[in-house]
Design an enzyme around this catalytic site. Structure first.
Site, PDB file in Angstrom:
ATOM      1  N   ARG A 120      74.504 -40.696  62.259  1.00 24.78           N
ATOM      2  CA  ARG A 120      73.792 -40.104  63.399  1.00 24.78           C
ATOM      3  C   ARG A 120      74.429 -40.641  64.674  1.00 24.78           C
ATOM      4  O   ARG A 120      74.571 -41.854  64.848  1.00 24.78           O
ATOM      5  CB  ARG A 120      72.306 -40.465  63.402  1.00 24.78           C
ATOM      6  N   HIS A 147      71.655 -30.323  63.758  1.00 24.22           N
ATOM      7  CA  HIS A 147      70.715 -31.212  63.039  1.00 24.22           C
ATOM      8  C   HIS A 147      70.436 -30.581  61.668  1.00 24.22           C
ATOM      9  O   HIS A 147      69.314 -30.137  61.381  1.00 24.22           O
ATOM     10  CB  HIS A 147      69.440 -31.373  63.860  1.00 24.22           C
ATOM     11  N   GLN A 150      67.510 -31.613  59.232  1.00 22.37           N
ATOM     12  CA  GLN A 150      66.217 -31.138  59.747  1.00 22.37           C
ATOM     13  C   GLN A 150      65.960 -29.692  59.318  1.00 22.37           C
ATOM     14  O   GLN A 150      64.832 -29.299  59.033  1.00 22.37           O
ATOM     15  CB  GLN A 150      66.227 -31.241  61.291  1.00 22.37           C
ATOM     16  N   ASP A 243      61.110 -28.457  71.028  1.00 21.44           N
ATOM     17  CA  ASP A 243      61.740 -29.777  70.916  1.00 21.44           C
ATOM     18  C   ASP A 243      61.629 -30.421  72.301  1.00 21.44           C
ATOM     19  O   ASP A 243      61.292 -29.745  73.287  1.00 21.44           O
ATOM     20  CB  ASP A 243      63.221 -29.595  70.492  1.00 21.44           C
ATOM     21  N   CYS A 284      60.320 -30.942  65.522  1.00 20.71           N
ATOM     22  CA  CYS A 284      61.049 -31.912  64.690  1.00 20.71           C
ATOM     23  C   CYS A 284      60.527 -33.327  64.896  1.00 20.71           C
ATOM     24  O   CYS A 284      60.716 -34.178  64.043  1.00 20.71           O
ATOM     25  CB  CYS A 284      62.548 -31.833  64.979  1.00 20.71           C
ATOM     26  N   ARG A 330      61.145 -34.026  55.490  1.00 19.86           N
ATOM     27  CA  ARG A 330      62.464 -34.618  55.743  1.00 19.86           C
ATOM     28  C   ARG A 330      62.902 -35.446  54.531  1.00 19.86           C
ATOM     29  O   ARG A 330      64.051 -35.409  54.114  1.00 19.86           O
ATOM     30  CB  ARG A 330      62.433 -35.540  56.980  1.00 19.86           C
TER      31      ARG A 330
HETATM   32  N1  NVA Z   1      66.996 -32.711  70.439  1.00 21.10           N
HETATM   33  C1  NVA Z   1      66.437 -33.986  70.042  1.00 21.10           C
HETATM   34  C2  NVA Z   1      66.134 -34.000  68.589  1.00 21.10           C
HETATM   35  C3  NVA Z   1      65.520 -35.286  68.086  1.00 21.10           C
HETATM   36  C4  NVA Z   1      65.233 -35.258  66.612  1.00 21.10           C
HETATM   37  C5  NVA Z   1      67.421 -35.101  70.393  1.00 21.10           C
HETATM   38  O1  NVA Z   1      68.610 -34.943  70.102  1.00 21.10           O
HETATM   39  O2  NVA Z   1      66.992 -36.099  70.981  1.00 21.10           O
HETATM   40  N1   CP Z   2      63.290 -35.310  63.702  1.00 21.71           N
HETATM   41  C1   CP Z   2      64.046 -36.417  63.677  1.00 21.71           C
HETATM   42  O1   CP Z   2      65.269 -36.361  63.471  1.00 21.71           O
HETATM   43  O2   CP Z   2      63.367 -37.555  63.882  1.00 21.71           O
HETATM   44  P1   CP Z   2      64.011 -38.997  64.113  1.00 21.71           P
HETATM   45  O3   CP Z   2      64.773 -38.924  65.429  1.00 21.71           O
HETATM   46  O4   CP Z   2      62.851 -39.934  64.165  1.00 21.71           O
HETATM   47  O5   CP Z   2      64.948 -39.285  62.975  1.00 21.71           O
END
Ligand code: NVA
Ligand code: CP
Length: 343
Positions: A120, A147, A150, A243, A284, A330
């Site tokens: 990540r 993602h 997800q 989101d 998410c 998830r």
């Molecule tokens: N768009 C958000 C998703 C978090 C799961 C981010 O990248 O922070």
């Molecule tokens: N939805 C999601 O990816 O959550 P986290 O950022 O907590 O992993």
């Protein structure tokens, strides 16, 4: 596959996903994505019955988190544990990754010791480079662009709640040029959904992403709507997704302009009524739906948003909210990726 009450290693191998990377939705056929969702549903049911078979004894996962995470991190960890394997977590502050060692060298080292690598972080090019230099499967746990883990959870959750699981109708509102907007557009296009992306034009997915979605739709029969008008996407949507309006890695200073742009796209009771009486709300997570987080409190004070930001407290606290089913899924869907690629 054998009966719904059992699952063998042969069943898993018959999916043909052994050794595959999981980097973005576009790398998979609709059948492969359906198989992964089906496998996740099987693993979920078997676990609920106390009948989960273990396929990953002795397997070790390296999980790199250059950005923070709750759900993705615990899902990889618990999925590996449930399956008899183990996880080692790495981040930029306590390892050489990023500042002192390239993705290529990191991949060459980790794949000598681990059976798979999760990443990540920011650019998709980093997870692509890890995969190029790795001898073991690499999984994308979120990048700025996509993602994909997800998406399996979102589709499993929608299938569990939909009138017709084979024809999902959903609308995403908010910042649509980030990972969630891109992934929901492409996944729906591949899977033959009626997918509506509603955002101000400056926050639409990149034109290459929209072109790829339209191309996938010609194969799948998906209906694609990208518009700045909620009236063109919300009515009739069985699921409303949103989101955060400023994603990880973006500057705090972005909030003022995003709030200005996205205020008309907030998911509030009026918008949910425009969708339909039985429409479900999805996110998410994490979500800014009240003032119990620092950012939620700051925005309430600085921008007069006392009832939540991208979603109001009233929608989030209503029975329409299925975001916690989504969060649980998830783990089951990440387990399906691990099992199908490593068993
Ligand atoms: N768009 C958000 C998703 C978090 C799961 C981010 O990248 O922070
Ligand atoms: N939805 C999601 O990816 O959550 P986290 O950022 O907590 O992993």
């Amino acid at each position: 596959m054998s009966s719904a009450r059992s699952l063998s290693r042969d069943d898993v191998h018959s999916l043909g996903l052994t050794g595959r990377d999981f980097l973005r939705e576009l790398d998979f056929t609709p059948l492969e994505l359906h198989s992964l969702i089906e496998l996740a549903a099987r693993l979920k049911a078997l676990r609920a019955d106390g009948q989960e078979p273990q396929f990953l004894q002795g397997k070790n996962l390296a999980a790199i988190f250059e950005k923070t995470s709750t759900r993705t991190r615990i899902s990889f960890d618990v999925a590996m544990k449930n399956q008899g394997g183990s996880t080692t977590f790495l981040d930029a502050s306590s390892s050489q990754i990023g500042h002192k060692e390239s993705p290529a060298d990191t991949a060459r080292v980790l794949s000598r010791i681990f059976d798979a690598i999760e990443y990540r972080g920011s650019g998709q090019h980093i997870v692509t480079e890890l995969a190029e230099y790795s001898d073991v499967p690499v999984y994308n746990g979120l990048t700025d662009e996509w993602h994909p883990t997800q998406m399996l959870a979102d589709f499993l959750t929608m299938r569990e709640h939909a009138r017709d699981p084979d024809r999902l109708t959903y609308c995403y509102l908010g910042d649509a040029r980030s990972n969630m907007g891109n992934s929901l557009l492409i996944m729906g296009a591949i899977m033959g959904s009626d997918v509506r992306i509603i955002a101000p034009q400056s926050l639409w997915p990149d034109k290459d992403v929209i072109a790829a979605a339209n191309q996938a739709a010609t194969q799948s029969g998906a209906m694609i709507t990208v518009s700045d008008n909620p009236q063109e996407g919300v009515p009739g949507a069985e699921f409303i997704h949103t989101d955060v309006w400023v994603s990880m890695g973006e500057a705090k200073e972005r909030w003022a302009e995003r709030i200005e742009l996205l205020r008309p796209y907030q998911v509030n009771p009026e918008l949910m009524s425009m969708a339909g009486a039985h429409t479900k709300f999805m996110h998410c997570l994490p979500a800014y739906h009240d003032t119990k987080t620092q950012v939620g409190a700051d925005i309430a004070r600085d921008f007069n948003f006392p009832e939540g930001v991208e979603v109001t407290r009233s929608v989030f606290d209503s029975p329409a909210n299925i975001a916690f089913d989504q969060a649980e899924n998830r783990m089951h869907t990440i387990k399906a990726i691990l099992v199908s690629t490593l068993a």
